[in-house]
Scaffold this motif. Structure first.
Motif, PDB file in Angstrom:
ATOM      1  N   ALA A 143       4.008  28.015  79.098  1.00 44.42           N
ATOM      2  CA  ALA A 143       3.287  29.223  79.531  1.00 44.42           C
ATOM      3  C   ALA A 143       4.223  30.294  80.065  1.00 44.42           C
ATOM      4  N   ALA A 144       5.404  29.891  80.557  1.00 46.72           N
ATOM      5  CA  ALA A 144       6.328  30.865  81.157  1.00 46.72           C
ATOM      6  C   ALA A 144       7.752  30.333  81.092  1.00 46.72           C
ATOM      7  N   ARG A 145       8.687  31.266  81.123  1.00 44.13           N
ATOM      8  CA  ARG A 145      10.106  30.950  81.287  1.00 44.13           C
ATOM      9  C   ARG A 145      10.661  31.893  82.336  1.00 44.13           C
ATOM     10  N   ALA A 146      11.628  31.381  83.108  1.00 46.86           N
ATOM     11  CA  ALA A 146      12.226  32.184  84.176  1.00 46.86           C
ATOM     12  C   ALA A 146      13.725  32.324  83.948  1.00 46.86           C
ATOM     13  N   GLU A 147      14.237  33.464  84.392  1.00 48.62           N
ATOM     14  CA  GLU A 147      15.669  33.748  84.257  1.00 48.62           C
ATOM     15  C   GLU A 147      16.165  34.384  85.547  1.00 48.62           C
ATOM     16  N   ALA A 148      17.277  33.885  86.076  1.00 48.63           N
ATOM     17  CA  ALA A 148      17.893  34.476  87.269  1.00 48.63           C
ATOM     18  C   ALA A 148      18.783  35.637  86.834  1.00 48.63           C
ATOM     19  N   ILE A 149      18.358  36.853  87.153  1.00 46.88           N
ATOM     20  CA  ILE A 149      19.178  38.034  86.852  1.00 46.88           C
ATOM     21  C   ILE A 149      20.391  38.042  87.776  1.00 46.88           C
ATOM     22  N   ASN A 150      20.148  37.708  89.032  1.00 42.52           N
ATOM     23  CA  ASN A 150      21.194  37.453  90.016  1.00 42.52           C
ATOM     24  C   ASN A 150      20.578  36.577  91.093  1.00 42.52           C
ATOM     25  N   ALA A 151      21.274  36.341  92.172  1.00 45.30           N
ATOM     26  CA  ALA A 151      20.795  35.398  93.183  1.00 45.30           C
ATOM     27  C   ALA A 151      19.477  35.814  93.821  1.00 45.30           C
ATOM     28  N   HIS A 152      19.184  37.103  93.847  1.00 43.96           N
ATOM     29  CA  HIS A 152      17.974  37.573  94.517  1.00 43.96           C
ATOM     30  C   HIS A 152      17.024  38.323  93.573  1.00 43.96           C
ATOM     31  N   THR A 153      17.172  38.113  92.260  1.00 41.05           N
ATOM     32  CA  THR A 153      16.275  38.739  91.287  1.00 41.05           C
ATOM     33  C   THR A 153      15.935  37.718  90.208  1.00 41.05           C
ATOM     34  N   VAL A 154      14.656  37.496  89.984  1.00 37.92           N
ATOM     35  CA  VAL A 154      14.216  36.552  88.969  1.00 37.92           C
ATOM     36  C   VAL A 154      13.254  37.250  88.006  1.00 37.92           C
ATOM     37  N   LYS A 155      13.439  36.985  86.730  1.00 37.37           N
ATOM     38  CA  LYS A 155      12.575  37.547  85.701  1.00 37.37           C
ATOM     39  C   LYS A 155      11.724  36.421  85.117  1.00 37.37           C
ATOM     40  N   ILE A 156      10.416  36.608  85.135  1.00 34.73           N
ATOM     41  CA  ILE A 156       9.498  35.614  84.601  1.00 34.73           C
ATOM     42  C   ILE A 156       8.807  36.196  83.372  1.00 34.73           C
ATOM     43  N   SER A 157       8.973  35.529  82.242  1.00 26.75           N
ATOM     44  CA  SER A 157       8.381  35.965  80.977  1.00 26.75           C
ATOM     45  C   SER A 157       7.205  35.060  80.651  1.00 26.75           C
ATOM     46  N   LEU A 158       6.043  35.652  80.429  1.00 25.02           N
ATOM     47  CA  LEU A 158       4.814  34.911  80.193  1.00 25.02           C
ATOM     48  C   LEU A 158       4.504  34.836  78.706  1.00 25.02           C
ATOM     49  N   LYS A 159       3.983  33.714  78.286  1.00 31.31           N
ATOM     50  CA  LYS A 159       3.596  33.535  76.885  1.00 31.31           C
ATOM     51  C   LYS A 159       2.437  34.451  76.524  1.00 31.31           C
ATOM     52  N   GLU A 160       1.536  34.637  77.486  1.00 35.63           N
ATOM     53  CA  GLU A 160       0.373  35.494  77.275  1.00 35.63           C
ATOM     54  C   GLU A 160       0.328  36.551  78.368  1.00 35.63           C
ATOM     55  N   PRO A 161      -0.183  37.732  78.085  1.00 37.09           N
ATOM     56  CA  PRO A 161      -0.279  38.781  79.108  1.00 37.09           C
ATOM     57  C   PRO A 161      -1.117  38.328  80.300  1.00 37.09           C
ATOM     58  N   ASN A 162      -0.720  38.750  81.477  1.00 41.71           N
ATOM     59  CA  ASN A 162      -1.467  38.405  82.689  1.00 41.71           C
ATOM     60  C   ASN A 162      -1.283  39.496  83.729  1.00 41.71           C
ATOM     61  N   GLY A 163      -2.209  40.435  83.743  1.00 37.63           N
ATOM     62  CA  GLY A 163      -2.160  41.518  84.711  1.00 37.63           C
ATOM     63  C   GLY A 163      -2.487  41.088  86.122  1.00 37.63           C
ATOM     64  N   LEU A 164      -2.957  39.860  86.284  1.00 36.72           N
ATOM     65  CA  LEU A 164      -3.312  39.332  87.607  1.00 36.72           C
ATOM     66  C   LEU A 164      -2.210  38.455  88.194  1.00 36.72           C
ATOM     67  N   PHE A 165      -1.061  38.395  87.520  1.00 40.20           N
ATOM     68  CA  PHE A 165      -0.037  37.421  87.884  1.00 40.20           C
ATOM     69  C   PHE A 165       0.427  37.564  89.335  1.00 40.20           C
ATOM     70  N   ILE A 166       0.735  38.770  89.788  1.00 42.69           N
ATOM     71  CA  ILE A 166       1.221  38.960  91.153  1.00 42.69           C
ATOM     72  C   ILE A 166       0.132  38.582  92.155  1.00 42.69           C
ATOM     73  N   ARG A 167      -1.097  38.923  91.841  1.00 45.39           N
ATOM     74  CA  ARG A 167      -2.220  38.541  92.706  1.00 45.39           C
ATOM     75  C   ARG A 167      -2.354  37.018  92.768  1.00 45.39           C
ATOM     76  N   GLN A 168      -2.157  36.349  91.647  1.00 48.19           N
ATOM     77  CA  GLN A 168      -2.230  34.893  91.631  1.00 48.19           C
ATOM     78  C   GLN A 168      -1.087  34.264  92.419  1.00 48.19           C
ATOM     79  N   LEU A 169       0.073  34.899  92.392  1.00 50.71           N
ATOM     80  CA  LEU A 169       1.194  34.394  93.189  1.00 50.71           C
ATOM     81  C   LEU A 169       0.892  34.467  94.689  1.00 50.71           C
ATOM     82  N   ALA A 170      -0.018  35.359  95.082  1.00 48.54           N
ATOM     83  CA  ALA A 170      -0.377  35.497  96.504  1.00 48.54           C
ATOM     84  C   ALA A 170      -1.402  34.463  96.946  1.00 48.54           C
TER      85      ALA A 170
END
Length: 616
Positions: A143-170
């Motif tokens: 469903a997702a893959r994550a990549e560390a851009i640097n020690a304090h930045t992470v990029k999460i790529s989702l298989k399907e669009p999810n406009g609620l993702f940040i809300r779900q993280l909360a």
């Protein structure tokens, strides 16, 4: 805030002086989360005493939890930064770049970084055979893959669009995103530790997967709160773990906690949190009203307990505060429109049958008998605090009218009755609706159900209440082996997060579990193709998921609610009373008006580290 302004708890001074603990400015991130106290800057010291059940992880989650990348504010009206300071998303809502606070530390003093999040997403959840908990927003291993851009930045790529993702993280499921320390947890996986089987055998486990779920489970499970070796981002860390034989569990200050107050004092103020365990909820209540808890709503809040709670406040040195409920109903009854029995399925799917049964409920009788008339008739509809509130939806079909109910049932052809006066279905069998209830629900919910049983008998419908434990109830639910599973009215506010009674939103949408299964996996054996109105709702919610525009999300959700109002999937009874909270008279910075909600993890988003005792 300049480093010289930071202050620490005096209990840590000796360790810093001895060189066994770094100075406070070295323990805090470069930009700690600054908490504005609800009442005042506090004083250090003391123990927060609570009463509880040893296996109640939900209670621990609400006090020690909410160490999420993002959090809801304490009024449940917005998402705010937490471990993360912000994010960027692409227009398609498939890529989220999340910015972490620089220099945060785990409770063992090691660096918290993007690599820990990458580990959780890719190496834990990304394992196709992962046996542990999986967040609802990551339903599959890919469903997702994550990549560390640097020690304090992470990029999460989702298989399907999810406009609620940040809300779900909360929300409650989002807590695990920042709970897996790679250095610690990876040692229990063979791809990181070739000698893991030696550890497994030494501790008496049968496989590394079983071992992993004891050492590094999600926050829903007891070992999460019992492993003193596992680093955490919580304000307090385990010192005395919970167990079936322990009289208490205690958690002590995390010296690396990443929050400060407006004066630069590192939180938490309170030295430790201690749960004293009771055998049952009745014993918990007696201890609570005797003043043995400092901050308690869990398992003591029901209507029958209120005279005892209020009556002992002055004598036991506590005050009673009220929290608005996010649940809109004491009891919701939703007929299973995907029932296995074809005769019942046809009957339950008939809207006029549901309307008739709603008119057959004397809601003011429930209110007067159980709540001294303090609550009102209410359908399974949004509360007034919700932007989706509709007076028409909330009050439709709530009038108690046996004549109308009987006439509607007669028009449906249900005119024949057996010797006991119960109506017969088209197959000649009595209309017997089995309500699969559980002792887990509050007493007033069980009592309301008993009253509905008597009301429905007046129109010739038998409500047969069966009490089972929660695990069996869940098993029968997933097997679609039920007529009704009576439950609370979750989703009065925060409806985009919890829409179970308005559409086939989740496996908790018991009026149409087969429809939900169809929405998730159309070719599954348990899937039932829904009618056009339900398909429209599913399509609308999918549109919500692919846009990050909040106004557009609300517009689409309103259409879903309108369809729910028109189709009347679930029957409500009465709205609930505010939740009662026992608060020690000396405890400070307890907010007024914080809603009671599972997804909010009440009271965690208030930043419990700001609680303090006024010794004056």
């Amino acid at each position: 805030m300049p480093a010289f302004a930071y202050q620490q708890a005096p209990s840590l001074d000796a360790q810093v002086k001895a060189g066994t603990l770094p100075s406070v400015e070295k323990r805090l991130p470069q930009d700690p989360l600054v908490v504005t106290p609800f009442q005042s800057v506090g004083q250090y010291g003391g123990t927060l005493d609570l009463v509880g059940l040893w296996g109640d992880n939900g209670h621990r989650m609400r006090i020690l939890g909410n160490n999420n990348l993002f959090s809801f504010n304490h009024t449940y009206t917005d998402v705010v930064p937490s471990l993360a300071t912000g994010y960027e998303a692409n227009a398609e809502a498939t890529e989220y770049t999340i910015f972490l606070r620089k220099g945060m530390k785990w409770s063992d003093g090691s660096d918290f970084s993007a690599h820990d999040i990458v580990y959780y997403v890719n190496d834990v959840l990304g394992d196709p055979n992962h046996a542990g908990n999986r967040p609802l927003f990551f339903k599959s291993h890919d469903a997702a893959r994550a990549e560390a851009i640097n020690a304090h930045t992470v990029k999460i790529s989702l298989k399907e669009p999810n406009g609620l993702f940040i809300r779900q993280l909360a929300g409650v499921d989002g807590s695990n995103m920042a709970a897996f320390n790679k250095a610690y947890c990876s040692q229990f996986q063979p791809q990181f530790n070739a000698d893991v089987e030696k550890l497994v055998k030494a501790d008496g486990f049968s496989s590394w997967r079983e071992y992993y779920e004891v050492k590094c489970p999600a926050h829903y499970f007891t070992p999460f709160y019992a492993n003193a070796d596992r680093p955490t981002m919580a304000p307090w860390v385990v010192e005395t773990p919970p167990s079936a034989n322990a009289p208490f569990a205690e958690y002590v200050r995390n010296p690396y906690y990443w929050q400060v107050d407006t004066a630069g004092n590192q939180l938490p103020y309170i030295d430790s949190v201690k749960w004293t365990f009771s055998e049952n909820k009745e014993e918990m209540l007696l201890r609570a009203v005797a003043g043995k808890t400092d901050f308690q709503a869990r398992h003591i809040d029901n209507a029958a307990n209120r005279p005892l709670i209020f009556g002992n406040a002055e004598k036991s040195g506590y005050k009673v505060m009220l929290r608005p409920e996010t649940r809109m109903n004491v009891l919701v009854i939703a007929f299973n429109q995907n029932a296995k029995d074809p005769v019942k399925r046809e009957l339950f799917a008939n809207k006029d049958f549901r309307i008739a049964m709603s008119h057959a409920i004397d809601r003011w009788d429930i209110s007067e008998t159980l709540f001294a008339g303090a609550v009102e008739p209410y359908q399974a509809a949004p509360l007034e605090a919700s932007p989706f509130f509709s007076e028409e939806f909330a009050k439709q079909y709530t009038e108690f009218d046996l004549k109308k109910a009987n006439q509607m049932l007669d028009k449906l052809g249900l005119t024949k009755r057996d010797k006991d006066g119960f109506r017969l279905m088209s197959n000649g069998e009595r209309i017997r609706v089995e309500a699969l209830s559980t002792t887990l629900v509050k007493p007033e919910t069980r009592d309301a159900l008993e009253m509905v049983k008597k009301h429905w008998q007046e129109v010739g419908v038998m409500l047969d209440i069966r009490i089972v434990d929660r695990s069996l109830q869940n098993s029968m639910r997933f097997a679609n082996d039920y007529d009704v599973i009576p439950w609370y009215g979750d989703g009065g506010v925060g409806i985009i997060d919890e829409a179970r009674w308005y559409m086939p939103f989740s496996p908790e949408s018991t009026f149409g579990l087969g429809w939900y299964n169809w929405s998730a996996t159309p070719d599954a054996d348990s899937a039932v193709e829904p009618p056009a109105a339900v398909k429209k709702q599913i399509d609308l919610y999918n549109q919500i998921r692919i846009t990050a525009d909040k106004s557009k999300q609300n517009e689409l959700m309103q259409q879903i609610i309108d369809i729910a109002e028109d189709n009347f999937y679930a029957i409500g009874t009465v709205n609930g009373l505010p939740s009662t909270v026992i608060v020690n008279e000396k405890l400070r910075n307890v907010p007024e008006g914080m809603p009671e909600s599972y997804n909010l993890m009440t009271p965690a988003p208030m930043r419990v580290g700001q609680l303090w005792f006024d010794k004056k």
